[in-house]
Design a protein around this motif. Structure first.
Motif, PDB file in Angstrom:
ATOM      1  N   ALA A  66      79.699  14.430 -19.479  1.00 24.88           N
ATOM      2  CA  ALA A  66      80.302  13.419 -18.605  1.00 24.88           C
ATOM      3  C   ALA A  66      80.235  12.036 -19.243  1.00 24.88           C
ATOM      4  N   TYR A  67      79.083  11.684 -19.805  1.00 25.84           N
ATOM      5  CA  TYR A  67      78.982  10.382 -20.469  1.00 25.84           C
ATOM      6  C   TYR A  67      79.919  10.311 -21.671  1.00 25.84           C
ATOM      7  N   SER A  68      80.105  11.422 -22.363  1.00 26.48           N
ATOM      8  CA  SER A  68      81.029  11.449 -23.488  1.00 26.48           C
ATOM      9  C   SER A  68      82.457  11.197 -23.017  1.00 26.48           C
ATOM     10  N   GLN A  69      82.820  11.771 -21.874  1.00 26.02           N
ATOM     11  CA  GLN A  69      84.175  11.622 -21.352  1.00 26.02           C
ATOM     12  C   GLN A  69      84.492  10.182 -20.974  1.00 26.02           C
ATOM     13  N   ILE A  70      83.482   9.425 -20.531  1.00 24.02           N
ATOM     14  CA  ILE A  70      83.732   8.022 -20.175  1.00 24.02           C
ATOM     15  C   ILE A  70      83.360   7.083 -21.328  1.00 24.02           C
ATOM     16  N   ASN A  71      83.166   7.680 -22.526  1.00 25.43           N
ATOM     17  CA  ASN A  71      82.919   6.925 -23.762  1.00 25.43           C
ATOM     18  C   ASN A  71      81.626   6.121 -23.740  1.00 25.43           C
ATOM     19  N   ASN A  72      80.646   6.581 -22.979  1.00 23.42           N
ATOM     20  CA  ASN A  72      79.324   5.955 -23.028  1.00 23.42           C
ATOM     21  C   ASN A  72      78.493   6.752 -24.033  1.00 23.42           C
ATOM     22  N   TYR A  73      78.660   6.414 -25.303  1.00 23.42           N
ATOM     23  CA  TYR A  73      78.076   7.227 -26.364  1.00 23.42           C
ATOM     24  C   TYR A  73      76.552   7.111 -26.484  1.00 23.42           C
ATOM     25  N   PRO A  74      75.933   5.954 -26.198  1.00 25.53           N
ATOM     26  CA  PRO A  74      74.462   5.938 -26.229  1.00 25.53           C
ATOM     27  C   PRO A  74      73.850   6.927 -25.234  1.00 25.53           C
ATOM     28  N   GLN A  75      74.390   6.963 -24.015  1.00 28.01           N
ATOM     29  CA  GLN A  75      73.875   7.912 -23.031  1.00 28.01           C
ATOM     30  C   GLN A  75      74.227   9.337 -23.426  1.00 28.01           C
ATOM     31  N   SER A  76      75.430   9.536 -23.962  1.00 27.55           N
ATOM     32  CA  SER A  76      75.835  10.866 -24.408  1.00 27.55           C
ATOM     33  C   SER A  76      74.902  11.370 -25.496  1.00 27.55           C
ATOM     34  N   ASN A 570      67.207  -0.983 -24.006  1.00 25.66           N
ATOM     35  CA  ASN A 570      67.126   0.453 -24.305  1.00 25.66           C
ATOM     36  C   ASN A 570      67.666   1.238 -23.107  1.00 25.66           C
ATOM     37  N   PRO A 571      68.979   1.263 -22.928  1.00 19.15           N
ATOM     38  CA  PRO A 571      69.570   1.785 -21.686  1.00 19.15           C
ATOM     39  C   PRO A 571      69.413   3.279 -21.460  1.00 19.15           C
ATOM     40  N   THR A 572      68.953   4.033 -22.459  1.00 18.13           N
ATOM     41  CA  THR A 572      68.849   5.487 -22.260  1.00 18.13           C
ATOM     42  C   THR A 572      67.452   5.924 -21.813  1.00 18.13           C
ATOM     43  N   ILE A 573      66.457   5.045 -21.927  1.00 18.38           N
ATOM     44  CA  ILE A 573      65.112   5.494 -21.598  1.00 18.38           C
ATOM     45  C   ILE A 573      64.867   5.489 -20.096  1.00 18.38           C
ATOM     46  N   GLU A 639      34.323  -4.682 -16.079  1.00 17.30           N
ATOM     47  CA  GLU A 639      34.563  -3.258 -16.324  1.00 17.30           C
ATOM     48  C   GLU A 639      35.478  -2.672 -15.259  1.00 17.30           C
ATOM     49  N   HIS A 640      35.280  -3.084 -14.005  1.00 16.28           N
ATOM     50  CA  HIS A 640      36.177  -2.633 -12.937  1.00 16.28           C
ATOM     51  C   HIS A 640      37.598  -3.169 -13.156  1.00 16.28           C
ATOM     52  N   GLN A 641      37.671  -4.420 -13.596  1.00 15.15           N
ATOM     53  CA  GLN A 641      38.986  -5.034 -13.823  1.00 15.15           C
ATOM     54  C   GLN A 641      39.794  -4.253 -14.853  1.00 15.15           C
ATOM     55  N   LEU A 642      39.132  -3.669 -15.856  1.00 13.57           N
ATOM     56  CA  LEU A 642      39.825  -2.900 -16.887  1.00 13.57           C
ATOM     57  C   LEU A 642      40.591  -1.724 -16.291  1.00 13.57           C
ATOM     58  N   ASN A 643      40.069  -1.158 -15.217  1.00 11.99           N
ATOM     59  CA  ASN A 643      40.718   0.001 -14.595  1.00 11.99           C
ATOM     60  C   ASN A 643      41.829  -0.390 -13.632  1.00 11.99           C
ATOM     61  N   ARG A 644      41.788  -1.645 -13.136  1.00 13.32           N
ATOM     62  CA  ARG A 644      42.863  -2.101 -12.239  1.00 13.32           C
ATOM     63  C   ARG A 644      44.032  -2.541 -13.109  1.00 13.32           C
ATOM     64  N   ARG A 645      45.003  -1.680 -13.250  1.00 22.75           N
ATOM     65  CA  ARG A 645      46.068  -1.937 -14.221  1.00 22.75           C
ATOM     66  C   ARG A 645      47.380  -1.304 -13.764  1.00 22.75           C
ATOM     67  N   THR A 646      48.460  -1.779 -14.370  1.00 22.84           N
ATOM     68  CA  THR A 646      49.779  -1.171 -14.187  1.00 22.84           C
ATOM     69  C   THR A 646      50.298  -0.783 -15.571  1.00 22.84           C
ATOM     70  N   GLU A 647      50.760   0.439 -15.696  1.00 25.13           N
ATOM     71  CA  GLU A 647      51.258   0.954 -16.963  1.00 25.13           C
ATOM     72  C   GLU A 647      52.654   1.532 -16.782  1.00 25.13           C
ATOM     73  N   PHE A 648      53.383   1.590 -17.887  1.00 29.88           N
ATOM     74  CA  PHE A 648      54.619   2.364 -17.854  1.00 29.88           C
ATOM     75  C   PHE A 648      54.576   3.406 -18.957  1.00 29.88           C
ATOM     76  N   LYS A 649      55.153   4.546 -18.661  1.00 34.73           N
ATOM     77  CA  LYS A 649      55.276   5.628 -19.627  1.00 34.73           C
ATOM     78  C   LYS A 649      56.748   5.952 -19.790  1.00 34.73           C
ATOM     79  N   ILE A 650      57.196   6.063 -21.025  1.00 33.05           N
ATOM     80  CA  ILE A 650      58.572   6.493 -21.269  1.00 33.05           C
ATOM     81  C   ILE A 650      58.622   8.009 -21.106  1.00 33.05           C
ATOM     82  N   THR A 651      59.460   8.481 -20.187  1.00 34.43           N
ATOM     83  CA  THR A 651      59.556   9.918 -19.910  1.00 34.43           C
ATOM     84  C   THR A 651      60.810  10.551 -20.499  1.00 34.43           C
ATOM     85  N   LYS A 652      61.743   9.728 -20.932  1.00 36.75           N
ATOM     86  CA  LYS A 652      62.988  10.224 -21.546  1.00 36.75           C
ATOM     87  C   LYS A 652      63.511   9.158 -22.484  1.00 36.75           C
ATOM     88  N   MET A 653      63.920   9.589 -23.686  1.00 36.51           N
ATOM     89  CA  MET A 653      64.470   8.638 -24.664  1.00 36.51           C
ATOM     90  C   MET A 653      65.976   8.492 -24.476  1.00 36.51           C
TER      91      MET A 653
END
Length: 653
Positions: A66-76, A570-573, A639-653
Motif C-alpha cells: 500500500a505504501y508503495s502504491q502511494i509512492n511513500n518509499y521510506p515506509q514501503s 525518522n518517520p518509519t520507526i 539512588e531512588h531518583q535513578l529509577n524514576r525515569r522515562t525511556e523510549f524503546k524503538i520497536t520497529k525500524m
C-alpha cells in the motif's frame, strides 16, 4: 480421522492476547476491503492497527504494498524489510524490498537484495536480474558525476498534492493537478478509477491517493493567475495531461469515465481504464465537445499520455493494449488523407518489457520518453532517442540530477524561452509529484565535502545515502564511498539541509549556507549516524512529574520535543514510551501511576502530530529498577531518583 486438540487458557494475559487477536482479525478484514478497492490511504492505518495487535506477515506485506502504491518509499522500504524477514515469506517480498531501497537511493543495499532475490527465485531471467543490478551500479556512477545543471522547483505551479505534465500553451502553462481546493471539487464529482459496483465512490476524494481527482489547470503568465483550464471534458473523474498543436486550436488529453456497462456490475470490483479524447477551438474561442480517440477500448486497456505533433498529423500515446512488448508501450497513429486516424504502430525500437510513458518530440525531432525498462536510477527515468534519417537512433539516459531514484517523467520543451520542464516525485518537493525546470546556465560556485561516521564506533560508514536539500528548492542525493566520503557542488547565496541515513541507523541532519561566502570556497560538514538497537531503552533526561501527578511539566515538554524531532526525522520507526517509578509506595499504585504518566507523554507526542499507531505507552511501576533499590531496601534519594525515569524503546525500524 484427524484429531483436533483444543487448548484452554485461563490466565488474564492469555485472555487479553486472545481478545487482541480476535480484534486484529476484524480490523484486517476491514483493511483488506479497503485495499481491494485501492483505497490505500484508508487501508494503511487499519493494517498498522492490526499489526500492533498481532504482527502477521499478511499485514506487513499489505502495508509494504500500500505504501508503495502511494509512492511513500521510506515506509514501503521499512515494511518490505520486515515482511522479507518473517517466517514463510515469499521471494516477491525480497524483490519489493530491493525496489524500495533503489527508490530511496540506497543502491548498494538494493543491489544486494536484488542478488538475494535471484538466489531465492531460480526462475528469474538472468537478463532481467542483470539489468536491475546494472541500474544500481549506473546510478552510483551518475550521482558521483552529475550533469552540470541546476534543477529548480516551479513553486508557483506546485501544491502539496501532485502537479505534473507542464506544457506551454499560448501565453500560459497548462498542467495536471489533484490539488484540493474549492474550484477542483465539482458538486457532482463522483470520479473513481476502481469501485465495487454497489455504490458510487466518495464525491470529493479519490481513494487511491486520498486527494481530489486530477484536473487540468492553466497558469496565465500575463495575469499571474492559476485556474481550471476552460474546457468541459465531459467527466467528473480524472482529466489530464494535455497536448496541443502548434496553432493552439486542437488539444488531446487523457481522462477517465465510468461507462454505463460497468455500473451494472453489482457486487464486483471494476477497473476503469484511461482514454484519450480531443477537442478543437471554435470561431468564438471556445473548446468544443470532446471526441473519443478511435482506438479507445475502456473495457480492455488504457490509452494515455497523448502527444500530438505540432502539425497535428501524428498522435503518440502510451498504452497497454494487447500485442505490446511490456506493461505500457508507446505507439503512434498517423492521420490519413481522409482525416481519420490510422492503425497504431508500436515503437518497438524504444519499448521494453517494462513501461514506456509520456512521449514528446523536441524542435530537433528527438524523442523524449520515460521508462522503467531501460537501465536507469529507479522508477521511471527520462530518456532521449536521437532521430536519424531512417528512424530511432541512439538512446541515452539524461543522467543525474535530471533523473532521480524516484519517478521522472513528462519532459517538455518551452520553445518561447528554451526552458525544459519535467515532473518528478523526488525528495525535497512540495507535494507528491512536482514540476521542475532545468537551468543549463547556472554556474556552481562552491563545494561541500564531508564524511559520514558511525556515532557509536567512530568508524566511517560506506554506502550511506546523503541528501543535499536546498531550502525552498530541489535536492541532490549521493552514496558515500568506501571511506564514507561524499561531496556536492553548491550554489551561491543559498541555504541547505544535508542529511545522512542508512538502514538500521537514525538519521543525522545538519544545516549550512553559502550566503555571504566568497567564490571557490570549500565547506566541510561531517555527519554521524546512531545505530538503532531494537527494544533497548534510551533514557529521556529531565522528564520529571510533580508528586502523585502525571501532567507534562514545561521542563519535561522540552525533552519530549527532542523525541518529537527524532520521530519526525525518522518517520518509519515505532516506539514504546515507558515510565518507571521508584520502589516507595504500593506496587499496584506505582504501576497505575506510571501507566498514566506514560499515556500522558504519548498524548503529548500525538498532539505534536505524531501518528498514534507509531506509539505505545507502558507503565512499568517499580518492576525494572536500575539498581538495588527494591522493596524494603534502604536507599538514598539520589539512588531512588535513578529509577524514576522515562525511556523510549524503538520497536520497529
Amino acid at each position: 480421522m484427524m484429531k483436533l486438540t483444543i487448548g484452554i487458557c485461563f490466565s488474564a494475559y492469555c485472555m487479553l492476547a486472545t481478545a487482541l487477536t480476535v480484534k486484529a482479525q476484524y480490523v484486517i478484514k476491514d483493511a483488506d476491503k479497503q485495499f481491494e478497492l485501492y483505497n490505500y490511504t484508508k487501508a494503511i492505518p487499519l493494517y498498522e492497527e492490526a499489526y500492533k495487535k498481532k504482527a502477521t506477515l499478511h499485514a506487513a506485506e499489505r502495508l509494504a504494498q500500500a505504501y508503495s502504491q502511494i509512492n511513500n518509499y521510506p515506509q514501503s522500504e521499512s515494511w518490505f524489510a520486515i515482511a522479507s524477514k518473517m517466517p514463510n515469506t515469499k521471494p516477491d517480498n525480497v524483490l519489493g524490498y530491493a525496489r524500495a531501497l533503489q527508490h530511496n537511493a540506497k543502491f548498494s543495499e538494493a543491489k544486494a537484495q536484488y542478488l538475494n532475490y535471484g538466489t531465492l527465485n531460480k526462475g528469474i531471467a538472468p537478463k532481467l536480474l542483470a539489468g536491475w543490478t546494472a541500474s544500481c551500479d549506473s546510478a552510483i556512477k551518475w550521482m558521483r558525476n552529475p550533469k552540470q545543471v541546476v534543477i529548480n522547483n516551479q513553486k508557483k505551479l506546485n501544491s502539496k498534492q501532485a502537479d505534473w505534465g507542464a506544457v506551454r500553451f499560448g501565453q500560459g502553462i497548462v498542467f495536471t493537478s489533484d490539488r484540493i481546493d474549492s474550484i477542483n471539487l465539482p458538486k457532482n464529482n463522483n470520479g473513481f478509477l476502481w469501485f465495487d459496483g454497489t455504490k458510487k465512490p466518495d464525491k470529493k476524494t479519490y481513494g487511491g491517493t486520498g486527494n481530489a481527482y486530477l484536473k487540468l489547470y492553466v497558469d496565465e503568465l500575463k495575469t499571474d493567475s492559476i485556474h481550471l483550464f476552460p474546457v468541459d471534458a465531459g467527466t467528473d473523474y480524472h482529466f489530464g495531461p494535455a497536448s496541443f498543436t502548434r496553432d493552439g486550436k486542437t488539444m488531446f488529453f487523457a481522462l477517465t469515465r465510468i461507462p454505463d456497462v460497468l455500473l451494472k456490475n453489482k457486487n464486483k470490483t471494476a477497473t476503469v481504464n484511461v482514454e484519450v479524447y480531443s477537442s478543437t477551438m471554435d470561431a468564438d474561442g471556445k473548446w468544443t465537445e470532446p471526441v473519443s480517440f478511435k482506438y479507445n477500448k475502456v473495457n480492455e486497456y488504457s490509452v494515455a499520455d497523448p502527444f500530438i505533433t505540432p502539425d497535428g498529423q501524428s498522435l503518440y500515446f502510451s498504452s497497454n493494449m494487447p500485442g505490446g512488448k511490456g506493461g505500457a508501450d508507446i505507439y503512434v497513429s498517423l492521420k490519413t488523407d481522409a482525416g481519420d486516424w490510422g492503425k497504431p504502430t508500436n515503437l518497438s525500437d524504444i519499448n521494453t518489457e517494462g513501461n514506456e510513458r509520456t512521449p514528446l518530440f523536441d524542435t530537433k525531432n528527438n524523442l523524449y520518453f520515460s521508462s522503467d525498462g531501460w537501465i536507469g536510477m529507479g522508477g521511471l527515468d527520462i530518456f532521449r532517442a536521437f532521430r536519424t534519417g531512417t528512424g530511432i537512433g541512439r538512446i541515452e539516459n539524461l543522467g543525474y540530477p535530471i533523473n532521480s531514484p524516484k519517478d521522472d517523467f513528462s519532459f517538455s520543451v518551452d520553445a518561447n524561452d528554451g526552458l525544459a520542464y519535467f515532473s518528478s516525485d523526488r525528495d525535497g518537493g512540495l507535494g507528491s509529484d512536482d514540476i521542475y525546470a532545468i537551468d543549463n546556465k547556472a554556474i556552481m560556485e562552491f563545494k561541500l565535502e564531508g564524511t559520514v561516521y558511525n556515532a557509536k564506533t567512530g568508524q566511517p560508514v560506506n554506502g550511506a545515502r546523503v541528501t543535499l536539500e536546498k531550502v525552498n528548492g530541489s535536492s541532490l542525493v549521493i552514496e558515500t564511498d568506501d571511506k564514507g566520503n561524499y561531496s556536492f557542488n553548491l550554489s551561491k547565496d543559498s541555504e541547505y539541509n544535508v542529511k545522512a541515513e542508512k538502514t538500521a541507523f537514525r538519521v543525522d541532519i545538519e544545516n549550512l549556507a553559502t550566503i555571504g561566502l566568497t567564490a571557490s570556497e570549500v565547506l566541510t560538514q561531517d555527519l554521524h549516524l546512531t545505530p538503532i538497537e531494537l527494544y533497548k531503552g534510551v533514557r529521556l533526561e529531565n522528564i520529571y512529574y510533580d508528586f502523585d501527578k502525571w501532567d507534562i511539566r514545561p521542563d519535561a515538554a522540552v525533552e519530549l520535543d527532542k523525541l518529537v524531532k527524532i520521530l519526525q526525522d525518522n518517520p518509519t520507526i515505532w516506539i514504546e514510551l515507558g515510565s518507571h517509578t521508584d520502589s516507595r509506595g504500593k506496587d499496584s499504585y506505582n504501576l497505575t501511576l506510571s501507566q498514566k504518566r506514560a499515556e500522558s507523554a504519548v498524548a503529548y507526542l500525538i498532539a505534536k502530530g505524531i501518528d498514534r499507531n507509531r506509539l505505545e505507552a507502558r507503565g512499568y511501576g517499580e518492576t525494572v529498577p536500575l539498581n538495588k533499590c527494591k522493596n524494603d531496601v534502604e536507599c538514598t534519594d539520589a539512588e531512588h531518583q535513578l529509577n524514576r525515569r522515562t525511556e523510549f524503546k524503538i520497536t520497529k525500524m
